[in-house]
Scaffold this active site. Sequence first.
Site, PDB file in Angstrom:
ATOM      1  N   SER A 266       0.764  -1.360  -0.299  1.00 30.21           N
ATOM      2  CA  SER A 266       0.058  -0.053   0.048  1.00 30.21           C
ATOM      3  C   SER A 266       0.967   1.147   0.137  1.00 30.21           C
ATOM      4  O   SER A 266       0.361   2.282   0.012  1.00 30.21           O
ATOM      5  CB  SER A 266      -1.056  -0.091   1.246  1.00 30.21           C
ATOM      6  OG  SER A 266      -1.828  -1.131   1.244  1.00 30.21           O
ATOM      7  N   THR A 269       7.149   1.740   1.293  1.00 25.13           N
ATOM      8  CA  THR A 269       8.396   1.846   0.706  1.00 25.13           C
ATOM      9  C   THR A 269       8.615   3.233  -0.077  1.00 25.13           C
ATOM     10  O   THR A 269       9.513   3.833  -0.091  1.00 25.13           O
ATOM     11  CB  THR A 269       9.044   0.514   0.096  1.00 25.13           C
ATOM     12  OG1 THR A 269       9.205  -0.320   0.743  1.00 25.13           O
ATOM     13  CG2 THR A 269      10.232   0.679  -0.879  1.00 25.13           C
ATOM     14  N   ASN A 392       5.424  -9.966  -7.058  1.00 28.25           N
ATOM     15  CA  ASN A 392       6.228  -9.852  -5.673  1.00 28.25           C
ATOM     16  C   ASN A 392       7.551  -9.905  -5.854  1.00 28.25           C
ATOM     17  O   ASN A 392       8.178 -10.264  -4.849  1.00 28.25           O
ATOM     18  CB  ASN A 392       5.713 -10.611  -4.595  1.00 28.25           C
ATOM     19  CG  ASN A 392       5.968 -10.325  -3.238  1.00 28.25           C
ATOM     20  OD1 ASN A 392       6.031  -9.188  -2.900  1.00 28.25           O
ATOM     21  ND2 ASN A 392       6.333 -11.311  -2.617  1.00 28.25           N
TER      22      ASN A 392
HETATM   23  P1  GDP Z   1       4.670  -1.302   0.653  1.00 28.84           P
HETATM   24  O1  GDP Z   1       4.579  -2.903   0.106  1.00 28.84           O
HETATM   25  O2  GDP Z   1       3.737  -0.908   1.656  1.00 28.84           O
HETATM   26  O3  GDP Z   1       6.169  -1.024   0.731  1.00 28.84           O
HETATM   27  O4  GDP Z   1       4.330  -0.809  -0.803  1.00 28.84           O
HETATM   28  P2  GDP Z   1       4.975   0.082  -2.104  1.00 28.84           P
HETATM   29  O5  GDP Z   1       5.851   1.157  -1.593  1.00 28.84           O
HETATM   30  O6  GDP Z   1       6.074  -1.030  -2.576  1.00 28.84           O
HETATM   31  O7  GDP Z   1       4.134   0.062  -2.965  1.00 28.84           O
HETATM   32  C1  GDP Z   1       3.035  -1.021  -3.494  1.00 28.84           C
HETATM   33  C2  GDP Z   1       2.503  -0.672  -4.818  1.00 28.84           C
HETATM   34  O8  GDP Z   1       1.667   0.683  -4.624  1.00 28.84           O
HETATM   35  C3  GDP Z   1       3.482  -0.289  -5.966  1.00 28.84           C
HETATM   36  O9  GDP Z   1       3.171  -0.875  -7.067  1.00 28.84           O
HETATM   37  C4  GDP Z   1       3.409   1.097  -5.873  1.00 28.84           C
HETATM   38  O10 GDP Z   1       3.804   1.722  -7.308  1.00 28.84           O
HETATM   39  C5  GDP Z   1       2.086   1.551  -5.578  1.00 28.84           C
HETATM   40  N1  GDP Z   1       1.992   3.005  -4.927  1.00 28.84           N
HETATM   41  C6  GDP Z   1       2.906   3.249  -3.933  1.00 28.84           C
HETATM   42  N2  GDP Z   1       2.426   4.685  -3.601  1.00 28.84           N
HETATM   43  C7  GDP Z   1       1.567   5.312  -4.490  1.00 28.84           C
HETATM   44  C8  GDP Z   1       0.678   6.183  -4.619  1.00 28.84           C
HETATM   45  O11 GDP Z   1       0.924   7.321  -3.878  1.00 28.84           O
HETATM   46  N3  GDP Z   1      -0.245   6.347  -5.654  1.00 28.84           N
HETATM   47  C9  GDP Z   1      -0.546   5.268  -6.256  1.00 28.84           C
HETATM   48  N4  GDP Z   1      -1.387   5.315  -7.416  1.00 28.84           N
HETATM   49  N5  GDP Z   1       0.136   4.002  -6.076  1.00 28.84           N
HETATM   50  C10 GDP Z   1       1.283   4.013  -5.473  1.00 28.84           C
HETATM   51  P1  PGA Z   2       6.164  -5.117   2.406  1.00 25.84           P
HETATM   52  O1  PGA Z   2       7.423  -5.853   3.196  1.00 25.84           O
HETATM   53  O2  PGA Z   2       5.241  -4.311   3.250  1.00 25.84           O
HETATM   54  O3  PGA Z   2       7.050  -3.827   1.659  1.00 25.84           O
HETATM   55  O4  PGA Z   2       5.366  -5.888   1.574  1.00 25.84           O
HETATM   56  C1  PGA Z   2       7.641  -7.081   3.276  1.00 25.84           C
HETATM   57  C2  PGA Z   2       6.746  -7.837   3.812  1.00 25.84           C
HETATM   58  O5  PGA Z   2       5.562  -7.257   4.423  1.00 25.84           O
HETATM   59  O6  PGA Z   2       6.448  -8.789   3.616  1.00 25.84           O
HETATM   60 MN    MN Z   3       7.806  -2.076   1.295  1.00 26.26          MN
END
Ligand code: GDP
Ligand code: PGA
Ligand code: MN
Length: 613
Positions: A266, A269, A392
Site C-alpha cells: 500500500s 517503501t 512480488n
Molecule cells: P509497501 O509494500 O507498503 O512497501 O508498498 P510499496 O511502496 O512497495 O508500493 C506498493 C505498490 O503501490 C506499488 O506498485 C507502488 O507503485 C504503488 N504505490 C505506492 N504509492 C502510490 C501512490 O501514492 N499512488 C499510487 N497510485 N500508487 C502507489
Molecule cells: P512490504 O514488506 O510491506 O513492503 O510488502 C515486506 C513484507 O511485509 O513481507
Molecule cells: Mn515495502
Amino acid sequence: MVDVDKVLDEAGLTNPHVREYVSYWAGVTGAERIEVVSAADDERLLQESLEAGELLPVTGGRYYSRSYSKDTARSEERTVVATSNPEDKGVYNNWKPADETVKTLTERMTGASKGKTMYVIPYLMAPVGSPLEAYAAGVELTDSRPVVQQMIRMARVGIDYINDLADPSSFVRAVHVTGDLPNLGQGTDADQRLFATVADRRTILHYGSSYGGNALLGKIAHGLRQACYDGRASGKFLAEQFLLLGIKDKETGEEFHVVGGFPSASGKTNLSMTLSPDALGERYEVTFYGDDIAWIWVGEDGKLRAFNPENGVFGVAKDTNEKTNPGAIKAILPGSGAIFTNVAYNEKTQEVWWEGLTKHHPDDLDGWIDWKGERIADRIDDELGDPWAHPNSRFTTPISQVPNAAPDFDDAAGVPIDAIIFGGRTRDREPLIRAITDVAEGVYDGLTLGAEATAAADGLEGVLRYDPMSMRPFLAYEEGDYARHWLKIIGEATDKPVFAHVNWFQRDAEDGHFLWPGYRENVRALLWLLQFKKGEVKGQQSPVGIIPTEDELDLRGLDLPQRDLDRILNLDLKRWKQEMGFREQHLQQFKLPEEIWEAHKRVAAAIDEAAQA
Ligand code: GDP
Ligand code: PGA
Ligand code: MN
Ligand code: MN
C-alpha cells in the site's frame, strides 16, 4: 558429525548459551558443516553462490536470484504464533500451543539439512546501544547461503552482537530450514510448510521456504512478531509494520518525524523513500529512516521516540522507476551490491527488468528469461502477455545506498515522533487526509485500518479487508490487549503525536482514474499535517477528523480538476454510515477496552448528526 565446538572456537563464538543452541540444532537438522558468518564474509559468500549457480551476476556487482516457483511470497495461512498461554489467542495470530508446535517443527527439521552447511548468523535488530537492545539480538541458523547474503543487507550481522550481551541468554533463537521445496505440497491439504514464532520462548522455527519474507527471520519474525510480543511483555515498546521518515524545513530549521502504517503493498517503501515535489522548491527535505518496521517507545524526555531496527530495504520491484521512486532506483545502481529476486534477467547482457521499470519491455528478447527461468523468446501465443517479473519480485539493498537516508538513521536514541499516520488502498470514502487529535480516536482509527478487497483477496465490494495498524500478519497476541498496550504507551508520552488517516488511492467512479497523483505529491498532505500540528492551519472539522481546506493545501504546480479535488477533500456520508456497521462487526471480534468503543460511538454519532443536517 561436525565437531561443533571446534568450529565455534575457531570463529571466536564464546557466548555459552549460543553455543549450546547451535549444537542442539546442528544435531536435529543433521547439517554436514557449520559456518559462523559476519558482514565481512559477504564478498566470499557471493563468489561461492555465483560458482554454485545459486546467484547469477548482474552488471555492476549486483546479483540475481530466483526462489522456487511456489515459494514467492509470505504465507499467512502457514504462519502461526505459539505460546503456552491460550489467552494470547487472537483473531488474526493463528495461535497454537507452544509444546505441540515445537514438537511438530522439530520433527520436520530432523535430518532436513543433511549434506548442507548450517550458517550461524549473529545479528542485531536495532542501532547499536539503543535502549531496546535487550530485545534486539538474535542468532539465525539457516541452510541457505542466499538467505545469509540477504540478512547481511537487512540486519546488522556480526559475532560481537551476541558475544557481549548484558544477559548472555537473552537472544532470539531463530532456526530456518529450507526443506525439499518441490515436495512440500504448497497450497494443498498436505502442506508441510510451517512458520512459527514461539513467542514466550523467544524461539522462531521456520520450515519450508527460502523466500525472503519467510526466511529472513531477523526482519519479519523477530523484528515484527517477536518484538510485538516482547513489547507488551516488557511493557516498554511497540513494534509495528511502519515506515519512518523525516521532513526538514530548511527555512525554519525545524525537523519532523512521521511513522506510518500501511498494509503490505500500500505504499510504505514509496512514501518513505520519496523526495519533496520539485514544484515546492528547495524548502523541504524528506529523509529516509525505514520502510517497513518501527520500534516505538517513550524516551526519558517523555517524548515518543522511534527507530528502524533494520539495516536495509526489501522493496517491491514492480512499478519502481525513475518517476515513482527515484531514491529506490539510485539505491540499486551498479556498485550498490543489490540482490534482485524473481525479476526478469538477461543471460547475455546480465541486465534485469520488471514491469513498470520502463513503459515497454525490452524490444530485443534475446537472452531474457522470466521469473520462472523460462526463455521469453520461446513463449507461445497464450503466454505472450504473462508478466516477465513476479508481481512480488523484490530488491534487497542496504540503507547506506539510499540517497536520502537520514544522517542519523542509526542513532541509538531514535528520533522524536510528531505524527502517526495510517493509510490503506480505499477507492472511495476516505479523503486525502484527515487529522485526529484524540489519542483513543487515533488508536481506534488504526484498529479499523484496511485495504479494499482485490481480485487476490476475495470479499464483498466496499468491505475492507481489515488490517489493524497494518499488523494483521504480525500480531502476536489478542487484539484487545494490543489496543490496551497502545493506549498505555501513547498515554505515557508527555508530548502527544497527532494521528492522521491518509488515502492516495481514491478513484473516479466512472473511469477509475486515481483522483490524486500520488507518489512525491503525497508530501503535500504531510506538510499540511505538520502545519496543523503547529497550529498554523485549522482545517475543517468533519465527523471523522479534520480535513484540509482547499487553500490550506499547497497545490502549487499541480493541475487537478476541481471535481477531483472536491472529492478528495469531502466525505461521502452514506458510505461512511455503511462503513460504521462493518466496523462494528470487525471490532466485536476483539476484547476491546471501553475507550475504543467510546471512540467508535463518538464517531458514529457525529456521522449520524452530519448526515441529518
Ligand atoms: P509497501 O509494500 O507498503 O512497501 O508498498 P510499496 O511502496 O512497495 O508500493 C506498493 C505498490 O503501490 C506499488 O506498485 C507502488 O507503485 C504503488 N504505490 C505506492 N504509492 C502510490 C501512490 O501514492 N499512488 C499510487 N497510485 N500508487 C502507489
Ligand atoms: P512490504 O514488506 O510491506 O513492503 O510488502 C515486506 C513484507 O511485509 O513481507
Ligand atoms: Mn515495502
Ligand atoms: Mn512489510
